[in-house]
Write a protein that holds these residues in place. Sequence first.
Motif, PDB file in Angstrom:
ATOM      1  N   GLN A   1       0.843  -1.203   0.000  1.00 47.89           N
ATOM      2  CA  GLN A   1       0.000   0.000   0.000  1.00 47.89           C
ATOM      3  C   GLN A   1       0.879   1.254   0.000  1.00 47.89           C
ATOM      4  O   GLN A   1       0.540   2.256  -0.625  1.00 47.89           O
ATOM      5  CB  GLN A   1      -0.977  -0.003   1.183  1.00 47.89           C
ATOM      6  N   TRP A   2       2.037   1.174   0.691  1.00 52.56           N
ATOM      7  CA  TRP A   2       3.026   2.268   0.630  1.00 52.56           C
ATOM      8  C   TRP A   2       3.930   2.082  -0.592  1.00 52.56           C
ATOM      9  O   TRP A   2       4.118   3.012  -1.364  1.00 52.56           O
ATOM     10  CB  TRP A   2       3.911   2.258   1.879  1.00 52.56           C
ATOM     11  N   PHE A   3       4.490   0.867  -0.705  1.00 53.84           N
ATOM     12  CA  PHE A   3       5.494   0.582  -1.745  1.00 53.84           C
ATOM     13  C   PHE A   3       4.830  -0.089  -2.941  1.00 53.84           C
ATOM     14  O   PHE A   3       4.748  -1.312  -3.021  1.00 53.84           O
ATOM     15  CB  PHE A   3       6.619  -0.286  -1.167  1.00 53.84           C
ATOM     16  N   GLY A   4       4.326   0.704  -3.840  1.00 57.64           N
ATOM     17  CA  GLY A   4       3.661   0.173  -5.027  1.00 57.64           C
ATOM     18  C   GLY A   4       2.393   0.971  -5.319  1.00 57.64           C
ATOM     19  O   GLY A   4       2.157   1.371  -6.450  1.00 57.64           O
ATOM     20  N   ASP A   5       1.583   1.168  -4.257  1.00 54.73           N
ATOM     21  CA  ASP A   5       0.286   1.802  -4.486  1.00 54.73           C
ATOM     22  C   ASP A   5       0.342   3.323  -4.287  1.00 54.73           C
ATOM     23  O   ASP A   5      -0.071   4.081  -5.167  1.00 54.73           O
ATOM     24  CB  ASP A   5      -0.773   1.192  -3.569  1.00 54.73           C
ATOM     25  N   SER A   6       0.843   3.754  -3.107  1.00 55.75           N
ATOM     26  CA  SER A   6       1.005   5.196  -2.905  1.00 55.75           C
ATOM     27  C   SER A   6       2.213   5.690  -3.702  1.00 55.75           C
ATOM     28  O   SER A   6       2.114   6.639  -4.478  1.00 55.75           O
ATOM     29  CB  SER A   6       1.177   5.502  -1.418  1.00 55.75           C
ATOM     30  N   VAL A   7       3.349   5.043  -3.511  1.00 66.32           N
ATOM     31  CA  VAL A   7       4.529   5.337  -4.348  1.00 66.32           C
ATOM     32  C   VAL A   7       4.619   4.242  -5.405  1.00 66.32           C
ATOM     33  O   VAL A   7       4.904   3.090  -5.083  1.00 66.32           O
ATOM     34  CB  VAL A   7       5.839   5.341  -3.531  1.00 66.32           C
ATOM     35  N   SER A   8       4.331   4.584  -6.638  1.00 71.24           N
ATOM     36  CA  SER A   8       4.283   3.587  -7.709  1.00 71.24           C
ATOM     37  C   SER A   8       5.520   3.678  -8.585  1.00 71.24           C
ATOM     38  O   SER A   8       6.234   4.676  -8.586  1.00 71.24           O
ATOM     39  CB  SER A   8       3.031   3.807  -8.568  1.00 71.24           C
ATOM     40  N   VAL A   9       5.732   2.608  -9.331  1.00 75.69           N
ATOM     41  CA  VAL A   9       6.859   2.592 -10.253  1.00 75.69           C
ATOM     42  C   VAL A   9       6.717   3.702 -11.290  1.00 75.69           C
ATOM     43  O   VAL A   9       5.616   3.999 -11.762  1.00 75.69           O
ATOM     44  CB  VAL A   9       6.992   1.220 -10.956  1.00 75.69           C
ATOM     45  N   GLN A  10       7.849   4.305 -11.632  1.00 77.97           N
ATOM     46  CA  GLN A  10       7.857   5.300 -12.714  1.00 77.97           C
ATOM     47  C   GLN A  10       7.852   4.574 -14.061  1.00 77.97           C
ATOM     48  O   GLN A  10       7.182   4.985 -15.004  1.00 77.97           O
ATOM     49  CB  GLN A  10       9.103   6.184 -12.583  1.00 77.97           C
ATOM     50  N   ARG A  11       8.639   3.490 -14.118  1.00 79.89           N
ATOM     51  CA  ARG A  11       8.622   2.562 -15.255  1.00 79.89           C
ATOM     52  C   ARG A  11       8.532   1.182 -14.632  1.00 79.89           C
ATOM     53  O   ARG A  11       9.015   0.972 -13.511  1.00 79.89           O
ATOM     54  CB  ARG A  11       9.925   2.646 -16.059  1.00 79.89           C
ATOM     55  N   TRP A  12       8.021   0.199 -15.359  1.00 80.54           N
ATOM     56  CA  TRP A  12       7.906  -1.137 -14.770  1.00 80.54           C
ATOM     57  C   TRP A  12       9.267  -1.714 -14.408  1.00 80.54           C
ATOM     58  O   TRP A  12       9.355  -2.601 -13.566  1.00 80.54           O
ATOM     59  CB  TRP A  12       7.106  -2.053 -15.692  1.00 80.54           C
ATOM     60  N   ARG A  13      10.305  -1.210 -14.999  1.00 81.29           N
ATOM     61  CA  ARG A  13      11.665  -1.625 -14.640  1.00 81.29           C
ATOM     62  C   ARG A  13      11.960  -1.386 -13.142  1.00 81.29           C
ATOM     63  O   ARG A  13      12.825  -2.014 -12.561  1.00 81.29           O
ATOM     64  CB  ARG A  13      12.658  -0.830 -15.506  1.00 81.29           C
ATOM     65  N   ASP A  14      11.233  -0.440 -12.536  1.00 81.22           N
ATOM     66  CA  ASP A  14      11.465  -0.095 -11.131  1.00 81.22           C
ATOM     67  C   ASP A  14      10.758  -1.032 -10.155  1.00 81.22           C
ATOM     68  O   ASP A  14      10.589  -0.708  -8.978  1.00 81.22           O
ATOM     69  CB  ASP A  14      11.018   1.354 -10.883  1.00 81.22           C
TER      70      ASP A  14
END
Length: 471
Positions: free
Chosen positions: A322-335
Amino acid sequence: MSLRAKLTLGTATAASLLLLAGTATAAEPGAPGIGDPYYPNAGNGGYDVSHYDIRLNYQPTSDNLSGTTTIVARTTQDLSRFNLDFLLKVSSIRVNNRVASFTQSGGELVVDPKQSLRKGSDVTIVVTYSDVPSSHAVDGYTAWKRTADGALAIDEPDIAQWWYPSNNHPTDKATFDVSVAVPDGVEVISNGLFNGTAKQINGWTRWRWRSLKPQATYLTYVAIGQFEVRQSTAPNGQPVVNAYSLNLGENELPAKASVERTPEVTEFLEQSFGPYPFEAQGGVVAPGIGFALENQTRSTYDPAFFRRGANTYVVAHEVAHQWFGDSVSVQRWRDIWLNEGFASYAEFLWSEHVGEGTAQENAEYIYDLYPADSAFWQVLPGDPGAADLFHGAVYDRGALAVHALRVAVGDEAFFTILKRWTQQKKYGNGTVEEFIALSESVSGQQLDELFQTWLFTPGKPAAAPGAATFA
Ligand code: ARG
Ligand code: ZN
């Protein structure tokens, strides 16, 4: 002709008309992709969505999905036409209330408005459609999942195009209203706040859900079927909605013994990650998912996770997202390491919290699990490639990379980095490079070699992070 050109015409000299013609920028088509190196067709160029209103009807017996998605957006360039990402058969589109023409192929819905759109203008797009989502495959894969009693719109990195048209990339988040009408006796679960059901005159019932915070397209979901829905209130006052498929069999009670603890897990992770970023909590357990997914505010779990009994580790993993992925999401899928490495590390933290092994012990266990000649060590968590986006190395080696950072900078700097990252990037996007830069600025250390070793170098590193070495 624009209004401005008309107004100037009366007094314009030939020279000023020429000047006008020379400086006017011609509207151009929006790009068919947003520029993600792993998925060139994901997302689109030329506009930014702020809200989706998804209003559908679903018949489980035929898998027919029909209805309307209304998109509120703003253009970021002069647009002669633009794309949406969508697989289902569209019957009509309106742009700013005018009927627009369109074509569809390969998941790209190309919309031709009657008039081109000026940069920076508000645009409302209404797409009406009816189709059978399970009849569509991309590269042989159908992300929409029919189940014994309904369907699941749940997958990563790609589910949206099987059920609503969108700018399908995590860099264009929006708020959502999702409502689905179903035959009586069927339940519909989605993200955010439950806005109740409404009886329709055709005898069907509409279930209404609303997400108040920016949400990525792939994290927006529906679970349709026969569910026991449990509503309660978390200690922090937030609504909790959990839902359990009526087809869980012997997994039902262990699933409840795990997912019902979502508010406790959330409270625990707040100590490491900072305040929980969303307005509601919960979890859904349904057969047929095949994995677990961190759908915003309401993660979903395949019952197989609870086959051997309660499993709070998978809950810690999904809640951490919820923090790592949802609130702060990848800029590119590589991230993707920013999602899976940290959610996996949350399992280490939970393990320590419940007295089942320290983070250090977990790190050493994982390090020892894979022999040096295992293919596991050839996948780079910092750039795994689209085919290995969810390879075990992104999770396990990814968690070791997080632990290596903790060991190198010490607990105080480490938890400052985590909290500052979730605070600075809240509701946004981040890159691995930005995370490394923040880690260096908070710790005052040069960390290139550490991240190079754990994220970007093939082969098994010489020792587990923090392990005592005997030279
Ligand atoms: N983010 C999910 C998790 O870690 C993984 C989803 C895997 N997706 C897939 N199509 N297998 O829990
Ligand atoms: Zn995960």
